[in-house]
Scaffold this active site. Structure first.
Site, short mmCIF file in Angstrom:
data_model
loop_
_atom_site.label_atom_id
_atom_site.label_comp_id
_atom_site.label_asym_id
_atom_site.label_seq_id
_atom_site.Cartn_x
_atom_site.Cartn_y
_atom_site.Cartn_z
N TRP A 15 0.79 -1.04 -0.20
CA TRP A 15 -0.04 -0.24 -0.39
C TRP A 15 1.28 1.44 0.30
CZ3 TRP A 15 -3.95 1.64 -1.89
CH2 TRP A 15 -4.50 2.54 -1.56
N LYS A 107 -5.42 -0.20 8.30
CA LYS A 107 -6.93 -0.08 8.60
C LYS A 107 -6.89 -1.39 10.28
CE LYS A 107 -8.05 0.42 4.07
NZ LYS A 107 -8.98 -0.34 2.77
N GLY A 135 -10.36 3.44 2.35
CA GLY A 135 -11.90 3.10 1.09
C GLY A 135 -11.23 1.83 -0.03
N LYS A 190 -14.48 -4.12 8.18
CA LYS A 190 -14.72 -4.82 7.30
C LYS A 190 -13.89 -6.10 7.04
CE LYS A 190 -11.45 -3.69 4.42
NZ LYS A 190 -10.26 -4.15 3.87
N THR A 247 -14.05 -5.82 -0.36
CA THR A 247 -12.86 -7.32 0.53
C THR A 247 -13.86 -8.53 0.57
OG1 THR A 247 -12.90 -5.83 1.97
CG2 THR A 247 -10.94 -5.50 1.09
N ARG A 254 -6.62 -9.51 1.00
CA ARG A 254 -5.86 -11.07 1.77
C ARG A 254 -6.76 -11.38 3.16
NH1 ARG A 254 -1.08 -6.46 2.28
NH2 ARG A 254 -3.24 -5.91 2.59
N ASN A 255 -7.68 -11.02 3.47
CA ASN A 255 -8.29 -10.94 4.72
C ASN A 255 -9.74 -11.84 3.97
OD1 ASN A 255 -8.06 -9.65 6.93
ND2 ASN A 255 -7.70 -7.80 4.90
N GLU A 278 -5.13 -8.05 8.24
CA GLU A 278 -4.91 -7.68 9.48
C GLU A 278 -6.13 -7.70 10.40
OE1 GLU A 278 -3.29 -5.22 10.56
OE2 GLU A 278 -2.24 -3.80 9.44
N1 LIG Z 1 -2.20 -3.82 0.49
C1 LIG Z 1 -3.92 -3.33 -0.05
O1 LIG Z 1 -4.21 -3.21 -0.60
C2 LIG Z 1 -3.96 -2.02 1.22
C3 LIG Z 1 -3.81 -2.09 2.43
N2 LIG Z 1 -4.25 -1.19 3.02
C4 LIG Z 1 -3.22 -1.39 4.81
O2 LIG Z 1 -2.38 -0.69 4.23
C5 LIG Z 1 -1.79 -1.03 6.58
C6 LIG Z 1 0.00 -2.00 5.68
O3 LIG Z 1 -0.95 -3.02 4.51
P1 LIG Z 1 0.10 -3.41 2.59
O4 LIG Z 1 1.35 -2.12 2.58
O5 LIG Z 1 -1.07 -3.68 2.07
O6 LIG Z 1 1.43 -4.74 4.51
P2 LIG Z 1 2.71 -4.88 4.03
O7 LIG Z 1 2.65 -6.50 4.36
O8 LIG Z 1 2.50 -5.05 2.04
O9 LIG Z 1 3.61 -4.16 3.91
C7 LIG Z 1 3.98 -3.77 5.18
C8 LIG Z 1 4.82 -2.37 5.90
O10 LIG Z 1 5.04 -2.48 6.63
C9 LIG Z 1 6.77 -2.04 7.57
N3 LIG Z 1 6.83 -2.50 8.68
C10 LIG Z 1 6.18 -4.01 8.85
N4 LIG Z 1 6.59 -3.84 10.66
C11 LIG Z 1 7.29 -2.19 10.35
C12 LIG Z 1 8.02 -2.11 11.77
N5 LIG Z 1 7.64 -2.29 13.18
N6 LIG Z 1 7.99 -0.32 11.97
C13 LIG Z 1 8.05 -0.14 10.62
N7 LIG Z 1 7.59 -0.02 9.28
C14 LIG Z 1 7.07 -1.83 9.34
C15 LIG Z 1 7.00 -3.34 6.30
O11 LIG Z 1 9.04 -3.34 6.26
C16 LIG Z 1 6.40 -3.17 5.00
O12 LIG Z 1 6.95 -2.08 4.55
C17 LIG Z 1 -2.52 -2.39 6.74
O13 LIG Z 1 -3.23 -1.63 7.80
C18 LIG Z 1 -3.59 -2.88 5.40
O14 LIG Z 1 -4.77 -3.10 5.71
C19 LIG Z 1 -5.42 -0.45 3.39
C20 LIG Z 1 -5.56 -0.12 1.77
C21 LIG Z 1 -5.31 -1.08 0.72
O1 LIG Z 2 -8.29 -2.34 2.26
C1 LIG Z 2 -8.20 -3.52 1.03
C2 LIG Z 2 -9.00 -3.15 -0.09
O2 LIG Z 2 -9.87 -1.89 0.12
C3 LIG Z 2 -7.25 -4.42 1.01
O3 LIG Z 2 -7.23 -5.25 2.16
P1 LIG Z 2 -7.20 -6.84 1.98
O4 LIG Z 2 -5.73 -6.24 3.24
O5 LIG Z 2 -7.96 -7.94 2.22
O6 LIG Z 2 -5.87 -7.73 0.99
#
Ligand SMILES: NC(=O)C1=CN([C@@H]2O[C@H](COP(=O)(O)OP(=O)(O)OC[C@H]3O[C@@H](n4cnc5c(N)ncnc54)[C@H](O)[C@@H]3O)[C@@H](O)[C@H]2O)C=CC1
Ligand SMILES: O=C(CO)COP(=O)(O)O
Length: 329
Positions: A15, A107, A135, A190, A247, A254-255, A278
């Site tokens: 993200w 989230k 969103g 969600k 989702t 992923r959820n 998450e």
């Molecule tokens: N991937 C998606 O499509 C979306 C994700 N999100 C939300 O964004 C958040 C992050 O998700 P993603 O980027 O997808 O996860 P990811 O697993 O792809 O990346 C996680 C990031 O956090 C970093 N990280 C982990 N532990 C850490 C620490 N202790 N200190 C600093 N950085 C740390 C990792 O190195 C990595 O850069 C989650 O809460 C997710 O629900 C929201 C909308 C869309």
């Molecule tokens: O929040 C998301 C899209 O809006 C990403 O969903 P997942 O973390 O379940 O992949």
């Protein structure tokens, strides 16, 4: 609030990378901070994130492991897992200028404290302006420049508007809001419901069951939101219903995938396949908070009990279907 020319994205995961791409396409000066040395090195050298293979970083994005460098930006996006957001916000506190917008993009709800993401920011970095971006938006879609709409909320309306303006590029359309609680609560809830939807898919219960689950799940989101101060129009909007529909409907989530694996009989330990789901972390906190205010959330409770090992998937389904009949509300 004056225009936000520079944006720092903290977290080079899926993200964070997608949002850095978006900000760069919107013409901002972008710094991408990644804490893990190996991931940061890969981002800087290969110009792609290990979490989003195949996406090449926009040339203007500067990658750094220096938090102080990132902290100079006009606004910072915190794109790390919900349970580590406190750690990052705390490290930022001495480094940022007063009234810098800190935008939570995670989230979830914090374990133990029951804090929402912007509450953690307010606590750890009191001089900052807390905001939330949420969103229906898969990182892979956003990074590819596919059309997406999200909501950015801050109690300071001018700040929410400036953030929406700063992140707006041709394909990424942020709406602004002052209902911070409503926006963050929808995204957290969600994810738990998406696990339930995945279980329905994994158990091959059919499209009708999936529609029923999503609709009754939304009723739970609305009840929880009412109890915790969310506005109804926010829950009906992008960060509530919009993200729930997204989702609960595809294994791109992923959820949802995690739930589908559980439904197919995989163990809780392996069902995430190493990816961040998450909802797994949010489910127990959501239940504690629902119980504290007497909010009825049977689907979320079933997910929490399954994840806690207290209930099997078959028993959970039977339990939900045999609840006493009631009026629809
Ligand atoms: N991937 C998606 O499509 C979306 C994700 N999100 C939300 O964004 C958040 C992050 O998700 P993603 O980027 O997808 O996860 P990811 O697993 O792809 O990346 C996680 C990031 O956090 C970093 N990280 C982990 N532990 C850490 C620490 N202790 N200190 C600093 N950085 C740390 C990792 O190195 C990595 O850069 C989650 O809460 C997710 O629900 C929201 C909308 C869309
Ligand atoms: O929040 C998301 C899209 O809006 C990403 O969903 P997942 O973390 O379940 O992949």
């Amino acid at each position: 609030m004056s225009s936000l020319n520079s944006i720092a994205v903290l977290g080079g995961g899926a993200w964070g990378t997608a949002l850095a791409q978006t900000a760069a396409r919107a013409g901002r000066n972008v710094t991408l901070w990644e804490h893990d040395p190996g991931n940061a090195e890969h981002l800087a050298a290969a110009r792609e994130s290990r979490f989003l293979p195949g996406v090449t970083l926009e040339p203007s994005i500067r990658v750094t492991r220096d938090l102080a460098e990132a902290a100079h930006a006009d606004a910072l996006l915190l794109v790390v897992p919900a349970q580590v957001l406190r750690q990052v916000a705390t490290s930022l506190q001495p480094l940022i200028a007063p009234k810098t917008p800190l935008v939570a993009c995670a989230k979830g709800i914090e374990h133990g404290t029951h804090r929402f993401m912007t509450e953690i920011i307010a606590e750890c970095a009191p001089a900052a302006i807390p905001a939330i971006l949420s969103g229906p938006s898969f990182a892979a879609d956003v990074a590819r420049g596919l059309p997406t709409a999200v909501t950015i909320a801050a109690t300071d309306a001018a700040c929410a508007q400036a953030l929406a303006q700063a992140m707006n590029c041709g394909s990424f359309r942020p709406y602004h809001s002052t209902d911070v609680r409503g926006v963050e609560l929808g995204g957290a809830t969600k994810n738990v419901l998406a696990i339930a939807a995945g279980i329905v898919e994994g158990k091959k219960l059919g499209a009708s069951a999936l529609a029923a689950m999503t609709t009754r799940g939304f009723a739970e989101l609305v009840r929880f939101g009412r109890a915790y101060g969310a506005r109804i129009e926010t829950m009906h909007g992008l960060s509530g219903l919009g993200d729930l529909v997204l989702t609960c409907g595809t294994s791109q989530s992923r959820n949802f995938s995690f739930g589908a694996a559980l439904g197919r009989g995989e163990s809780i330990d392996t069902a995430s396949h190493g990816k961040l789901a998450e909802g797994f972390f949010t489910a127990p906190v959501l239940m504690e908070m629902a119980q504290a205010k007497g909010v009825e959330m049977p689907i979320s409770a079933a997910v929490a009990a399954i994840l806690d090992g207290k209930l099997g998937v078959e028993a959970a389904i039977e339990g939900l279907l045999t609840r006493p009949l009631k009026a629809e509300e």
